[in-house]
Motif scaffolding. Structure first.
Motif, PDB file in Angstrom:
ATOM      1  N   ALA A  87       0.813  -1.226   0.000  1.00 26.72           N
ATOM      2  CA  ALA A  87       0.000   0.000   0.000  1.00 26.72           C
ATOM      3  C   ALA A  87       0.838   1.264   0.000  1.00 26.72           C
ATOM      4  O   ALA A  87       0.406   2.300   0.511  1.00 26.72           O
ATOM      5  CB  ALA A  87      -0.923  -0.003   1.219  1.00 26.72           C
ATOM      6  N   GLN A  88       2.040   1.212  -0.598  1.00 26.29           N
ATOM      7  CA  GLN A  88       2.906   2.384  -0.562  1.00 26.29           C
ATOM      8  C   GLN A  88       2.298   3.586  -1.294  1.00 26.29           C
ATOM      9  O   GLN A  88       2.115   4.651  -0.717  1.00 26.29           O
ATOM     10  CB  GLN A  88       4.275   2.054  -1.165  1.00 26.29           C
ATOM     11  CG  GLN A  88       5.211   3.242  -1.327  1.00 26.29           C
ATOM     12  CD  GLN A  88       5.670   3.843  -0.018  1.00 26.29           C
ATOM     13  OE1 GLN A  88       5.566   3.216   1.031  1.00 26.29           O
ATOM     14  NE2 GLN A  88       6.184   5.062  -0.059  1.00 26.29           N
ATOM     15  N   ILE A 206      12.870   4.404   9.618  1.00 27.79           N
ATOM     16  CA  ILE A 206      12.554   5.835   9.636  1.00 27.79           C
ATOM     17  C   ILE A 206      13.714   6.606  10.260  1.00 27.79           C
ATOM     18  O   ILE A 206      14.119   7.661   9.757  1.00 27.79           O
ATOM     19  CB  ILE A 206      11.242   6.096  10.407  1.00 27.79           C
ATOM     20  CG1 ILE A 206      10.049   5.519   9.639  1.00 27.79           C
ATOM     21  CG2 ILE A 206      11.036   7.595  10.635  1.00 27.79           C
ATOM     22  CD1 ILE A 206       8.746   5.529  10.430  1.00 27.79           C
ATOM     23  N   TRP A 207      14.245   6.068  11.360  1.00 28.52           N
ATOM     24  CA  TRP A 207      15.389   6.719  11.991  1.00 28.52           C
ATOM     25  C   TRP A 207      16.573   6.778  11.018  1.00 28.52           C
ATOM     26  O   TRP A 207      17.255   7.799  10.933  1.00 28.52           O
ATOM     27  CB  TRP A 207      15.794   5.950  13.250  1.00 28.52           C
ATOM     28  CG  TRP A 207      17.093   6.430  13.817  1.00 28.52           C
ATOM     29  CD1 TRP A 207      17.298   7.521  14.596  1.00 28.52           C
ATOM     30  CD2 TRP A 207      18.378   5.840  13.598  1.00 28.52           C
ATOM     31  NE1 TRP A 207      18.642   7.651  14.891  1.00 28.52           N
ATOM     32  CE2 TRP A 207      19.324   6.635  14.295  1.00 28.52           C
ATOM     33  CE3 TRP A 207      18.829   4.713  12.900  1.00 28.52           C
ATOM     34  CZ2 TRP A 207      20.683   6.332  14.301  1.00 28.52           C
ATOM     35  CZ3 TRP A 207      20.186   4.407  12.907  1.00 28.52           C
ATOM     36  CH2 TRP A 207      21.095   5.219  13.596  1.00 28.52           C
ATOM     37  N   ASP A 275       3.953  17.280   4.039  1.00 30.58           N
ATOM     38  CA  ASP A 275       4.857  17.094   2.897  1.00 30.58           C
ATOM     39  C   ASP A 275       6.148  16.406   3.336  1.00 30.58           C
ATOM     40  O   ASP A 275       6.660  15.512   2.650  1.00 30.58           O
ATOM     41  CB  ASP A 275       5.200  18.441   2.254  1.00 30.58           C
ATOM     42  CG  ASP A 275       4.003  19.115   1.610  1.00 30.58           C
ATOM     43  OD1 ASP A 275       3.022  18.403   1.304  1.00 30.58           O
ATOM     44  OD2 ASP A 275       4.054  20.340   1.396  1.00 30.58           O
ATOM     45  N   GLN A 276       6.682  16.826   4.473  1.00 33.61           N
ATOM     46  CA  GLN A 276       7.901  16.207   4.990  1.00 33.61           C
ATOM     47  C   GLN A 276       7.657  14.740   5.340  1.00 33.61           C
ATOM     48  O   GLN A 276       8.522  13.886   5.128  1.00 33.61           O
ATOM     49  CB  GLN A 276       8.389  16.972   6.214  1.00 33.61           C
ATOM     50  CG  GLN A 276       8.844  18.392   5.931  1.00 33.61           C
ATOM     51  CD  GLN A 276       9.118  19.179   7.198  1.00 33.61           C
ATOM     52  OE1 GLN A 276       9.355  18.617   8.267  1.00 33.61           O
ATOM     53  NE2 GLN A 276       9.060  20.501   7.100  1.00 33.61           N
ATOM     54  N   THR A 277       6.472  14.461   5.864  1.00 32.45           N
ATOM     55  CA  THR A 277       6.111  13.080   6.195  1.00 32.45           C
ATOM     56  C   THR A 277       6.088  12.217   4.937  1.00 32.45           C
ATOM     57  O   THR A 277       6.597  11.086   4.936  1.00 32.45           O
ATOM     58  CB  THR A 277       4.734  13.046   6.876  1.00 32.45           C
ATOM     59  OG1 THR A 277       4.783  13.810   8.082  1.00 32.45           O
ATOM     60  CG2 THR A 277       4.316  11.626   7.195  1.00 32.45           C
ATOM     61  N   VAL A 278       5.485  12.743   3.885  1.00 23.62           N
ATOM     62  CA  VAL A 278       5.424  12.002   2.613  1.00 23.62           C
ATOM     63  C   VAL A 278       6.834  11.724   2.102  1.00 23.62           C
ATOM     64  O   VAL A 278       7.123  10.626   1.598  1.00 23.62           O
ATOM     65  CB  VAL A 278       4.602  12.787   1.576  1.00 23.62           C
ATOM     66  CG1 VAL A 278       4.763  12.171   0.183  1.00 23.62           C
ATOM     67  CG2 VAL A 278       3.129  12.809   1.976  1.00 23.62           C
ATOM     68  N   ALA A 279       7.728  12.690   2.242  1.00 22.18           N
ATOM     69  CA  ALA A 279       9.118  12.480   1.821  1.00 22.18           C
ATOM     70  C   ALA A 279       9.750  11.344   2.612  1.00 22.18           C
ATOM     71  O   ALA A 279      10.484  10.512   2.049  1.00 22.18           O
ATOM     72  CB  ALA A 279       9.917  13.767   1.992  1.00 22.18           C
ATOM     73  N   VAL A 280       9.453  11.265   3.904  1.00 25.18           N
ATOM     74  CA  VAL A 280       9.988  10.175   4.728  1.00 25.18           C
ATOM     75  C   VAL A 280       9.400   8.833   4.291  1.00 25.18           C
ATOM     76  O   VAL A 280      10.100   7.810   4.272  1.00 25.18           O
ATOM     77  CB  VAL A 280       9.710  10.435   6.223  1.00 25.18           C
ATOM     78  CG1 VAL A 280      10.108   9.219   7.066  1.00 25.18           C
ATOM     79  CG2 VAL A 280      10.455  11.667   6.700  1.00 25.18           C
ATOM     80  N   LEU A 281       8.129   8.819   3.925  1.00 22.75           N
ATOM     81  CA  LEU A 281       7.518   7.584   3.428  1.00 22.75           C
ATOM     82  C   LEU A 281       8.271   7.049   2.218  1.00 22.75           C
ATOM     83  O   LEU A 281       8.554   5.849   2.123  1.00 22.75           O
ATOM     84  CB  LEU A 281       6.049   7.821   3.063  1.00 22.75           C
ATOM     85  CG  LEU A 281       5.074   8.170   4.188  1.00 22.75           C
ATOM     86  CD1 LEU A 281       3.669   8.371   3.625  1.00 22.75           C
ATOM     87  CD2 LEU A 281       5.077   7.095   5.268  1.00 22.75           C
TER      88      LEU A 281
END
Length: 302
Positions: A87-88, A206-207, A275-281
């Protein structure tokens, strides 16, 4: 290479509307089966036992179905099944949609985030909407991407399908409501067990792609979360972006005073934080893809 191609296919196509408007998505079929089991067996004096028998039966069926699919010649069908059950891209699209809606208006943001969270959204301010989207992103990265990859890598399609049927059951009947407290107990416990390693792997990954804090901070904050597993990717995301997650929220009109994860982080969240969260995904997916590709190449050479 099945996992590598399945990850690529999911990342490129996600869940195309033209396909799933014509056919029933496997996750929907799983949901219908679980709903039928709930209606048929969630009754009588032995609800906990019936719930345990139900999830055991569902897992056996899922495992056998996965094994049958693997018997098909070639690996095209396997790749398609893997892509469908990851589900990426759909996760990224749903999370990014909240940021886009929130930039239009607070009301649009509330309506959009209500599609991906179970808490009350009608009184949320901008920060709460952005926080909810980020929390959902972190948790679903683990549940919808890393955990399926982990279980496929470990046990092939039977492992992937067993995980998906369990995770779907937990989302439907695993809540501690009067109706499902007993019947859904086994599904919730099994889902916790199956996510034990993937949730911590998600936090580590994530880290690795954010590297803004010491791992000890994640270890300290993860247990603050109400979930034994969701706290790990959420704590990693909170520290990776230096934001505060979790905290008080309302369910069914009742405020619950949950503690903040990374309480010293930024609390006035905006669409930019989503937006930053999406980049981390995407960075985390790239790391997982790189690991899968490396393992596939090494296995081919040995």
């Amino acid at each position: 290479m099945t996992l590598v191609f399945g990850m690529l296919l999911d990342a490129l196509l996600g869940e195309p509307r033209w396909l799933w408007s014509r056919f029933v998505h496997p996750a929907v079929l799983m949901g219908r089966l679980i709903g039928w089991c709930d209606q048929s067996f969630n009754k009588g004096a032995s609800k906990r036992l019936m719930g345990a028998i139900t999830i055991a039966g569902l897992c056996i069926m899922a495992g056998i179905f996965g094994w049958i699919i693997e018997l098909a010649p070639g690996y095209v069908l396997d790749v398609i099944v893997v892509a469908i059950l990851l589900a990426q891209k759909s996760l990224v699209e749903h999370v990014q949609a909240v940021a886009d809606a929130l930039r239009l208006s607070l009301g649009d943001g509330r309506r959009c985030v209500a599609m991906i969270v179970g808490r009350d959204t009608k009184d949320m301010d901008q920060a709460a909407v952005a926080r909810s989207a980020t929390e959902s992103a972190a948790e679903n990265l683990s549940d919808g991407v890393i955990a399926p990859i982990f279980w496929f890598a470990l046990a092939g399609l039977p492992g992937l399908l067993i995980y998906k049927i369990t995770n779907t059951a937990d989302s439907m009947i695993g809540y501690r409501t009067p109706k499902h407290a007993e019947f859904g107990w086994a599904s919730a416990k099994l889902d916790d067990l199956l996510n034990l390693i993937p949730a911590r792997l998600s936090a580590l990954m994530i880290w690795a792609v954010t590297s803004r804090s010491q791992p000890k901070a994640i270890f300290d904050d993860a247990p603050l979360h109400r979930s034994p597993n969701a706290g790990w990717p959420e704590a990693a995301m909170a520290h990776g972006l230096d934001i505060a997650l979790s905290g008080p929220r309302s369910y069914d009109g009742e405020m619950r005073d949950y503690p903040f994860v990374n309480s010293a982080g930024e609390r006035s969240l905006t669409p930019d934080h989503i937006d930053q969260t999406v980049a981390v995904l995407w960075k985390t997916w790239a790391l997982a893809f790189g690991l899968a590709l490396t393992v596939a190449i090494i296995s081919r050479l040995t």
